[in-house]
Design a protein around this motif. Structure first.
Motif, PDB file in Angstrom:
ATOM      1  N   VAL A  17       0.788  -1.227   0.000  1.00  0.00           N
ATOM      2  CA  VAL A  17       0.000   0.000   0.000  1.00  0.00           C
ATOM      3  C   VAL A  17       0.828   1.291   0.000  1.00  0.00           C
ATOM      4  O   VAL A  17       0.281   2.374  -0.068  1.00  0.00           O
ATOM      5  N   HIS A  18       2.158   1.148   0.051  1.00  0.00           N
ATOM      6  CA  HIS A  18       2.968   2.362  -0.107  1.00  0.00           C
ATOM      7  C   HIS A  18       4.181   2.082  -0.988  1.00  0.00           C
ATOM      8  O   HIS A  18       5.167   1.479  -0.560  1.00  0.00           O
ATOM      9  N   THR A  19       4.083   2.532  -2.227  1.00  0.00           N
ATOM     10  CA  THR A  19       5.209   2.394  -3.164  1.00  0.00           C
ATOM     11  C   THR A  19       5.404   3.707  -3.928  1.00  0.00           C
ATOM     12  O   THR A  19       4.526   4.576  -3.936  1.00  0.00           O
ATOM     13  N   HIS A  20       6.575   3.802  -4.531  1.00  0.00           N
ATOM     14  CA  HIS A  20       6.844   4.830  -5.546  1.00  0.00           C
ATOM     15  C   HIS A  20       7.503   4.024  -6.668  1.00  0.00           C
ATOM     16  O   HIS A  20       8.735   3.989  -6.769  1.00  0.00           O
ATOM     17  N   ALA A  21       6.676   3.346  -7.452  1.00  0.00           N
ATOM     18  CA  ALA A  21       7.201   2.339  -8.378  1.00  0.00           C
ATOM     19  C   ALA A  21       8.237   2.898  -9.352  1.00  0.00           C
ATOM     20  O   ALA A  21       9.236   2.241  -9.662  1.00  0.00           O
TER      21      ALA A  21
ATOM     22  N   THR B 175       6.605  -1.657   1.327  1.00  0.00           N
ATOM     23  CA  THR B 175       8.046  -1.671   1.012  1.00  0.00           C
ATOM     24  C   THR B 175       8.622  -0.292   0.730  1.00  0.00           C
ATOM     25  O   THR B 175       9.832  -0.124   0.748  1.00  0.00           O
ATOM     26  N   ASP B 176       7.763   0.708   0.423  1.00  0.00           N
ATOM     27  CA  ASP B 176       8.246   2.020  -0.011  1.00  0.00           C
ATOM     28  C   ASP B 176       8.959   1.860  -1.357  1.00  0.00           C
ATOM     29  O   ASP B 176       8.556   1.038  -2.167  1.00  0.00           O
ATOM     30  N   CYS B 177      10.056   2.590  -1.577  1.00  0.00           N
ATOM     31  CA  CYS B 177      10.619   2.593  -2.932  1.00  0.00           C
ATOM     32  C   CYS B 177      12.017   1.982  -2.965  1.00  0.00           C
ATOM     33  O   CYS B 177      12.632   1.737  -1.942  1.00  0.00           O
TER      34      CYS B 177
ATOM     35  N   MET C 212      -0.778   9.726   2.574  1.00  0.00           N
ATOM     36  CA  MET C 212       0.279  10.724   2.776  1.00  0.00           C
ATOM     37  C   MET C 212       1.388  10.214   3.698  1.00  0.00           C
ATOM     38  O   MET C 212       1.157   9.353   4.532  1.00  0.00           O
ATOM     39  N   HIS C 213       2.598  10.761   3.493  1.00  0.00           N
ATOM     40  CA  HIS C 213       3.661  10.515   4.460  1.00  0.00           C
ATOM     41  C   HIS C 213       3.310  11.322   5.701  1.00  0.00           C
ATOM     42  O   HIS C 213       2.871  12.470   5.592  1.00  0.00           O
ATOM     43  N   LEU C 214       3.518  10.738   6.873  1.00  0.00           N
ATOM     44  CA  LEU C 214       3.193  11.484   8.091  1.00  0.00           C
ATOM     45  C   LEU C 214       4.227  11.147   9.161  1.00  0.00           C
ATOM     46  O   LEU C 214       4.431   9.973   9.473  1.00  0.00           O
TER      47      LEU C 214
HETATM   48 ZN   LIG Z   1       7.339   7.011   0.524  1.00  0.00          ZN
END
Ligand SMILES: [Zn+2]
Length: 461
Positions: free
Chosen positions: A93-97, A324-326, A237-239
């Motif tokens: 649910v959190h990526t920057h592919a 996983t994030d990016c 959003m990043h928080l």
């Molecule tokens: Zn991020």
């Protein structure tokens, strides 16, 4: 004789196109169902009937409904799934592919986001975004991820890449007016216009994506939250993602990032609050009250700063998801591996093991993110009427002895057991090979796009 999943080539006849709701029946599986004891999922012997893009039925072994179906076998295709596990498609649910091009470059930078990511991102172009996404998406699919929550710039490119691979995505154009790669109120105007003229298939849906509490003004955050609530969209959003963010928001607004988000009416059950690295217990408690989901990306957080305080998750009972994030701050996109690390790190910190026990780790990449995306019962679960996003793993010796299957899945088999993946009723991975695209061609396009971005940024590798 019914063909076994190990023997056949990519099965035909499961297309949900042309209005034809083809029915695929896969028997003799071990299926992860939500109906275990104490609300914990468990594997049971069962058959799956898939019609079009949905699961029509899960027939538990020995049940009356299984016998009734077996008496007429009304299906276009019948496959023997013996030797396979079926689990819901995983949701990262959190990526920057598209940040696949930063793989391996994120280590050892201080203030990485401000000093390294933002300048490099200024070199992006809309044309580069689609090929830059290939690496992360293909490796995700092979790790059993069927759906991503992506947060980036020029999001059309990621949307096109997802369409081509047949994956699912909830994608948001990053907005910010106080900092980031492209700050300005127009980032929000453009993102809102794009949502209102959305032109993707039903698999690709928009979210509202403020960058972070220090890069987005209260005015923009309030406006974006209001829009998301009104249009039944997720706010992603990043928080409290860094100590620097906490410091800046304290200086600018005289409160913590979570308090700011709360004051802007930006926290509710459709909010994904990503990282919470610099959040205190009171912030987690506030998040718990609002129903929002804390998203923890263990590898990424450790590489760029430090792990979020997991003890506050256990203490407050907040909803939490693993992601996983990016590639810039993780390198890999193997979501089950990040789940394993969550469990190990919690153990290392002597945190109540119930909060991070295997079924909770699995929920953090299935039902919990589905809830935050407004898809409870549709995604992250295998049951009648849910969308047919299904991962088939080898039920081999890495799953033995079978005393605790879910623990085996996370701590032993992991994503190496992923063999076939169905998304929205279509086979997208078969024997770990992509079904409808040429991987070599996409790898080449990715490498060319990386060369171009390195040339433009002047970064060395
Ligand atoms: Zn991020």
């Amino acid at each position: 004789m019914t063909p076994n999943m190990k023997q056949i080539h990519v099965p035909q006849g499961n297309s949900a196109t042309d209005g034809h709701r083809a029915r695929t029946f896969i028997k003799n599986l071990r299926v992860l169902t939500p109906e275990g004891t104490a609300g914990r999922p468990k594997f049971i012997h069962a058959d799956l009937l898939i019609a079009g893009n949905r699961i029509e039925a899960v027939y538990v072994d020995g049940s009356q409904s299984q016998k009734e179906f077996a008496s007429n076998m009304d299906a276009d295709l019948i496959i023997d799934g013996a030797g396979y596990l079926a689990i819901p498609g995983l949701i990262n649910v959190h990526t920057h592919a598209a940040m696949g091009f930063f793989r391996g470059l994120g280590h050892g930078h201080t203030n990485m986001i401000e000093n390294f990511l933002f300048p490099a991102e200024k070199a992006l172009t809309p044309e580069l975004l689609e090929p830059l996404s290939w690496s992360y998406l293909i490796t995700s699919l092979r790790a059993g991820v069927t759906c991503i929550g992506d947060h980036y710039y020029m999001i059309d490119g990621v949307g096109r890449a997802l369409e081509r691979l047949g994956m699912r995505g909830f994608i948001g154009e990053t907005i910010a007016d106080l900092g980031g790669a492209f700050p300005g109120w127009e980032s929000w105007t453009k993102a809102r216009d794009a949502i209102q003229s959305w032109n993707f298939s039903n698999r690709i849906r928009p979210v509202v994506a403020p960058h972070a509490a220090d890069t987005v003004s209260s005015k923009m955050l309030r406006d974006a939250a209001q829009f998301a609530r009104k249009n039944d969209l997720t706010l992603h959003m990043h928080l409290s993602q860094t100590t620097g963010e906490l410091k800046r928001v304290r200086e600018q607004d005289g409160m913590t990032p979570v308090q700011k988000a709360f004051a802007c009416d930006a926290l509710w059950e459709r909010t994904l609050a990503v990282h919470m690295v610099s959040a205190r217990e009171a912030d987690f408690a506030e998040l718990r009250t609002s129903g929002a989901t804390a998203v923890i990306c263990p590898a990424s957080q450790i590489i760029y700063e430090h792990l979020a305080p997991l003890e506050n998750i256990a203490a407050t009972g907040v909803y939490w998801a693993t992601a996983t994030d990016c590639a810039a701050s993780n390198d890999g996109s193997d979501l089950l591996n990040d789940c394993k690390w969550m469990g190990l790190l919690a153990r290392d910190r002597k945190i109540s093991h119930e909060t991070f026990e295997p079924s909770a780790l699995l929920a953090s990449v299935t039902s919990t993110p589905a809830r935050a995306l407004g898809m409870t019962g549709q995604l992250g679960v295998l049951q009648a009427k849910s969308l047919a996003d299904i991962v088939f793993l080898r039920d081999d010796i890495s799953m033995r002895p079978a005393f605790d299957d879910v623990r085996n899945l996370i701590y032993s088999a992991g994503s190496s057991g992923v063999e076939h993946v169905m998304i929205d009723g279509h086979w997208r991975l078969w024997r770990r090979e992509l079904c409808s695209v040429d991987e070599q061609q996409l790898t080449l396009a990715f490498e060319q796009a990386v060369q171009e971005i390195m040339r433009r940024t002047g970064l060395k590798h």
